[in-house]
Design an enzyme around this catalytic site. Sequence first.
Site, PDB file in Angstrom:
ATOM      1  N   ARG A   1       0.979  -1.115  -0.140  1.00 15.88           N
ATOM      2  CA  ARG A   1      -0.294  -0.126  -0.170  1.00 15.88           C
ATOM      3  C   ARG A   1       0.801   0.923  -0.066  1.00 15.88           C
ATOM      4  O   ARG A   1       0.430   2.337   0.546  1.00 15.88           O
ATOM      5  CB  ARG A   1      -0.617   0.219   1.215  1.00 15.88           C
ATOM      6  CG  ARG A   1      -2.164  -1.300   1.006  1.00 15.88           C
ATOM      7  CD  ARG A   1      -2.593  -1.990   0.046  1.00 15.88           C
ATOM      8  NE  ARG A   1      -3.224  -2.738  -0.212  1.00 15.88           N
ATOM      9  CZ  ARG A   1      -4.197  -3.463  -0.773  1.00 15.88           C
ATOM     10  NH1 ARG A   1      -3.778  -2.851  -2.053  1.00 15.88           N
ATOM     11  NH2 ARG A   1      -4.406  -4.339  -0.778  1.00 15.88           N
TER      12      ARG A   1
ATOM     13  N   ASN B   1       2.335  -8.019   8.645  1.00 14.96           N
ATOM     14  CA  ASN B   1       2.345  -9.173   7.790  1.00 14.96           C
ATOM     15  C   ASN B   1       4.171  -9.005   7.839  1.00 14.96           C
ATOM     16  O   ASN B   1       4.871  -9.952   6.595  1.00 14.96           O
ATOM     17  CB  ASN B   1       1.715  -8.618   6.375  1.00 14.96           C
ATOM     18  CG  ASN B   1       0.590  -8.278   6.089  1.00 14.96           C
ATOM     19  OD1 ASN B   1      -0.383  -8.982   6.884  1.00 14.96           O
ATOM     20  ND2 ASN B   1      -0.088  -7.328   5.331  1.00 14.96           N
TER      21      ASN B   1
ATOM     22  N   GLU C   1      -6.026 -11.487   8.442  1.00 10.96           N
ATOM     23  CA  GLU C   1      -6.155 -11.816   6.931  1.00 10.96           C
ATOM     24  C   GLU C   1      -5.001 -13.130   6.385  1.00 10.96           C
ATOM     25  O   GLU C   1      -3.792 -13.326   5.988  1.00 10.96           O
ATOM     26  CB  GLU C   1      -5.313 -11.017   6.668  1.00 10.96           C
ATOM     27  CG  GLU C   1      -6.316  -9.644   6.875  1.00 10.96           C
ATOM     28  CD  GLU C   1      -5.836  -8.298   5.905  1.00 10.96           C
ATOM     29  OE1 GLU C   1      -6.892  -7.824   5.299  1.00 10.96           O
ATOM     30  OE2 GLU C   1      -5.253  -7.594   6.343  1.00 10.96           O
TER      31      GLU C   1
ATOM     32  N   ARG D   1      -2.442  -4.906  17.097  1.00  8.68           N
ATOM     33  CA  ARG D   1      -3.416  -4.941  17.241  1.00  8.68           C
ATOM     34  C   ARG D   1      -4.972  -5.529  16.583  1.00  8.68           C
ATOM     35  O   ARG D   1      -4.779  -6.503  17.022  1.00  8.68           O
ATOM     36  CB  ARG D   1      -2.916  -5.272  15.326  1.00  8.68           C
ATOM     37  CG  ARG D   1      -2.305  -3.986  14.317  1.00  8.68           C
ATOM     38  CD  ARG D   1      -1.598  -4.156  13.409  1.00  8.68           C
ATOM     39  NE  ARG D   1      -2.836  -3.172  12.264  1.00  8.68           N
ATOM     40  CZ  ARG D   1      -2.711  -3.946  11.481  1.00  8.68           C
ATOM     41  NH1 ARG D   1      -2.652  -5.048  10.742  1.00  8.68           N
ATOM     42  NH2 ARG D   1      -3.212  -3.002  10.554  1.00  8.68           N
TER      43      ARG D   1
ATOM     44  N   ARG E   1     -18.616  -7.987   9.158  1.00 13.61           N
ATOM     45  CA  ARG E   1     -17.288  -7.899   8.996  1.00 13.61           C
ATOM     46  C   ARG E   1     -17.202  -6.838  10.264  1.00 13.61           C
ATOM     47  O   ARG E   1     -16.439  -6.701  10.943  1.00 13.61           O
ATOM     48  CB  ARG E   1     -16.867  -7.260   8.338  1.00 13.61           C
ATOM     49  CG  ARG E   1     -14.447  -6.880   7.849  1.00 13.61           C
ATOM     50  CD  ARG E   1     -14.189  -7.100   6.827  1.00 13.61           C
ATOM     51  NE  ARG E   1     -12.895  -6.179   6.852  1.00 13.61           N
ATOM     52  CZ  ARG E   1     -12.586  -5.821   6.242  1.00 13.61           C
ATOM     53  NH1 ARG E   1     -12.972  -6.169   4.640  1.00 13.61           N
ATOM     54  NH2 ARG E   1     -11.681  -5.346   6.027  1.00 13.61           N
TER      55      ARG E   1
ATOM     56  N   ASP F   1     -11.857  -0.587   7.374  1.00 13.87           N
ATOM     57  CA  ASP F   1     -11.002  -0.936   6.744  1.00 13.87           C
ATOM     58  C   ASP F   1     -10.101   0.682   6.415  1.00 13.87           C
ATOM     59  O   ASP F   1      -9.995   0.498   4.503  1.00 13.87           O
ATOM     60  CB  ASP F   1     -10.435  -1.832   5.896  1.00 13.87           C
ATOM     61  CG  ASP F   1      -8.624  -1.943   5.344  1.00 13.87           C
ATOM     62  OD1 ASP F   1      -7.785  -1.864   6.139  1.00 13.87           O
ATOM     63  OD2 ASP F   1      -8.452  -2.652   5.060  1.00 13.87           O
TER      64      ASP F   1
ATOM     65  N   GLU G   1      -4.951   4.184   0.673  1.00 12.96           N
ATOM     66  CA  GLU G   1      -5.362   3.113  -0.118  1.00 12.96           C
ATOM     67  C   GLU G   1      -6.552   2.794  -0.554  1.00 12.96           C
ATOM     68  O   GLU G   1      -6.618   2.365  -1.802  1.00 12.96           O
ATOM     69  CB  GLU G   1      -5.227   1.909   0.917  1.00 12.96           C
ATOM     70  CG  GLU G   1      -5.435   0.520   0.705  1.00 12.96           C
ATOM     71  CD  GLU G   1      -5.099  -1.083   1.512  1.00 12.96           C
ATOM     72  OE1 GLU G   1      -5.826  -1.676   1.384  1.00 12.96           O
ATOM     73  OE2 GLU G   1      -5.148   0.152   3.069  1.00 12.96           O
TER      74      GLU G   1
END
Length: 698
Positions: A165, A207, A288, A321, A333, A362, A390
């Site tokens: 991103r 990630n 994710e 997080r 969600r 998000d 993003e």
Amino acid sequence: MQIGLWGRSALCTALMLLTALAPANADDGYRLWLRQTAPTSQASVEIKGGTPTLALAGAELRDILSAEDGTVLVGLSSDPAIAALGLPTQGLGDEGYLVRAMTNNGRKTIVVTANAPAGVLYGAFALARHKATGGDIASVNLRSVPGVKLRVLNHWDNLDGHVERGYAGQSLWDWWTLPDFKDPRYTDYARANASLGINGTVLNNVNAKADSLTAPYIAKAAALADVFRPWGIKVYLSARFSAPIEIGGLKSADPRDPAVAAWWKAKADEIYKAIPDFGGFLVKANSEGQPGPRDYGATHADGANMLAAAVKPHGGIVMWRAFVYAETDPEDRAKQAYTEFKPLDGQFADNVLVQVKNGAIDFQPREPFHPLFGAMPKTPLMLELQITKEYLGFATHLAYLAPLFEEVLDAPTGQRKGETVASVVAGAAEGHRLSGIAGVANIGRDRDWSGSTFNQANWYAFGRLAWDPTLSSEAIAREWTAQTFGNDTRVVAPVVAMMMGSREAVVNYTGPLGLAHLMGTGHHYGPAPWVSELARPEWNPVYYHRADKAGIGFDRTKTGSNAVSQYAPSVARIFSDPRKTPERDLLWFHHVPWTWKMASGDTLWNTLVTHYDRGVADVAQMGRQWEALKPFIDQERFAKQATYFDIQYREAKWWRDASLAYWMSVNGLSLPAGVAAPEHDLAWYKAQSFPYAPGQGK
């Protein structure tokens, strides 16, 4: 090759002609908002103390103050020479500062002081900002204490140099040449952050790769920490929860396993040996596809507390997080983070902050504030904002994000009288020792750092609001503009006007009236509200807008997912009633008929069309405003932004046309009289493909 006398003369003439024809003050944006030129006669700066940070503060002041400004006295409030002045330095803490013009021993003197070196540096930058925005130096009197303790950038940078991103080129960190070569840009990056009071940086992607915790990469992080330390910035690392398995040789990462806890303790000891002031870990877990404690039947508190115990002897913290985006709540969600974290309130260690995104989905162009704010009074909650755009047009669309940040910070939680998201984040609501704001960085290796000049304003605005969440987005826009383009009111007024309307323009042409998550899959570039065939329901835009022949919007009241019940009763009552819900959030909380009568008296459908058209028109207007500024802006920055406005207009129209074509295919309605039809049919828009759009995850 030799050049004769005549040749040299002709060459000089040609160079002089080219210089005369070249635009004055050419600028590639590298200097950001730190553009003041050195005075012809520098002020006399006397530094009391010998720390590297105090030396940096003195150097900054020499670069901005002239001899006419008087003598400058720089140092800690405890220094005898400054203590003798009797200045009111109580309550400044470790990072607050005091800057005051006064007469000392018959001399005009400016005192820049604080209780710790970082505060003095922040005071020096505050004085620079004051002067650059037209403030009077002779009577300067500045005092400020940060409202939030941890003010941290989250870099989503990968070890291969790709930035997830990211829209400003490759990662700023050249892991291949670290720790040996310390690029001068690292220092310039630290200086820019220090000028805003940003005091921490997470170097790697949430990630995370376990390799980031191996000895070679710890050494690389230590080299960056050495560069950043004098600027008051601590280094943090994103930790992959399964690292004990991947690089530790263990068979489990269960946080309740003593062998796992021992591995993390040894790893923390190793990191702190290399980086004594290491800040701690940021963790994305069970989201994710990332590993986490729930893989073992443990809770987020179990995982966070195990890591917190490892770093606590060194004074470290854990930022855990709350973005838990998995398939575990198929109903909605938006409810998932609250469902998983609310029951854990009070179970986290005292050196853990739960990091919560501004909204429950998000980083959409507009979301209602996250219901967790105010709902976990026993736990420090750290606000996470996205600086990189993003979902707001990447690098090319002008979208000044301070109004978005301000919108969430000012939102009343309804949990306690007078409580806002800002007071929760600052720790004031419940008296928490820890407090923090994180911003997902938009910084890369592009020469202008952020992909465009106006994207720099979002980095700037994040830093200013992290220091003082009560600042107004317009005041921040004004001071950024003055520092970036100069104090000419013919420039400042129109630029601020453009900035202040820009985010709303993006909302209008991408997702007005509470619509969200309508972008293309994966790359998040461009409109795709028709996507409906992806494996998980919440991957599909149709999941979020629920448009059908009868109406549009996600019913989050008790007749639908009942997500409104996660808010305080006073807030839930507003969001439960479509007549009381702010129209900007209407379709976020309600599925209403296309014929629904809006406050204006017009139908929802007509109002939706009006918003799309307004968004496109606003972009065209910004382009015209920018064109009028051509005589006042250097050619390089002007030309790039002019091109970006052309791109934004074309893509705003694309968003508008594709969206309206799809909505008409669903509702069977015609456009209001006089409204232009989409340029192409729906099949054309569906056929567009962008496999190489920048910023996609790797």
